[in-house]
Design an enzyme around this catalytic site. Structure first.
Site: not given
Length: 299
Positions: A14, A142
């Site tokens: 990410k 997350d």
């Protein structure tokens, strides 16, 4: 073993293209705004039917997870088992750890998200994506975004998501100088002198690649300065990326030591990745967007 007894999938890195962070709140959390995309590189997760839940870690960065038996993968899968009433899911998980540790790439959350996707498919569990995202919170704020693994805005403490399908495919390079940058230490350094705000910028007037890169250049990663205070060696990686041929934008991703550069095309990114290849450094050309995370049968 039949093809339905094991599945493998990508746990993509990410990348926080921007990260605007507000001061710490009374509950210890920080409000933030981030626009994230996912790379076509990452860890690989394999799940196999088994008698009991287990986790094996291998790969070039496996040693960095030594002693972390209660990995985020196991936390997420235990949450899944509790939600569907089966106890611990009967799967053997193998994590091929190909991303650096404490790198600001969401690796642990991405690994947990991949394990959730694969186990749900392997065991034929009827789970809506919204429910899986709730379970992914076991891997931290997350978790839901890494489960989706597609471009999105995150707000709140990172749990409020809004897909951003307008983001074009971006070509970049990820560079890690072989230095860990622990999230907790970076946030403590930020709290000592908070200099950001959880503001969401106005969207670019045009979502073509050149306009988006120019727009991103006007944004921030509010954790970059405190990360440099904790791990000064990151500056060498930032300087090297800025000097790479054809680099249009350089920024640190998240709270970790990984920096990224954006380029006009794939060829320029590959050339830069070769130029940045140094002993002890990890450099990869990447395509940023929504990578293929579809589970594949392991024969």
């Amino acid at each position: 073993m039949s093809v339905s007894d094991a599945l493998r999938g990508l746990a993509p890195a990410k990348i926080n293209l921007l990260l605007h962070v507000g001061p710490v709140q009374g509950d210890g959390y920080h409000l933030l705004v981030s626009l994230a995309a996912f790379a076509d590189v990452g860890d690989r997760v394999t799940v196999r039917r088994a008698e009991a839940l287990s986790l094996t870690v291998e790969g070039p960065f496996a040693a960095g997870l030594d002693g972390q038996g209660d990995n985020l993968i196991l936390k997420a899968l235990r949450a899944l088992g509790a939600a569907v009433g089966i106890g611990e899911p009967p799967v053997a998980v193998t994590l091929d750890k190909s991303l650096p540790i404490a790198a600001g790439l969401g690796g642990g959350s991405a690994d947990a998200g991949a394990a959730l996707r694969l186990t749900t498919r392997l065991l034929d569990l009827d789970m809506a994506e919204a429910e899986l995202e709730r379970l992914a919170l076991a891997a931290g704020a997350d978790g839901p975004m890494c489960l989706r693994a597609r471009p999105a805005w995150a707000s709140g403490i990172g749990e409020a998501l809004e897909d951003e399908p307008r983001l074009p495919t971006l070509h970049g390079v990820l560079l890690n100088p072989g230095l860990p940058s622990p999230t907790g230490a970076v946030y403590r350094a930020y709290d000592a002198a908070p200099a950001g705000d959880a503001d969401r910028p106005q969207s670019p007037a045009d979502w073509n690649v050149a306009s988006v890169i120019d727009w991103l250049a006007a944004q921030r990663n509010d954790l970059e300065a405190p990360a440099l205070a904790v791990t000064p060696g990151i500056e060498e990686a930032l300087a090297a990326m800025r000097a790479a041929p054809g680099c249009r934008l350089t920024r640190m991703s998240g709270s970790g030591a990984t920096v990224f550069g954006l380029f006009d095309d794939r060829a320029a990114a590959i050339e830069a990745a070769f130029a940045l290849d140094r002993p002890g450094w990890w450099a990869r050309p990447v395509v940023l967007g929504a990578p293929d995370i579809e589970p594949r049968a392991v024969i």
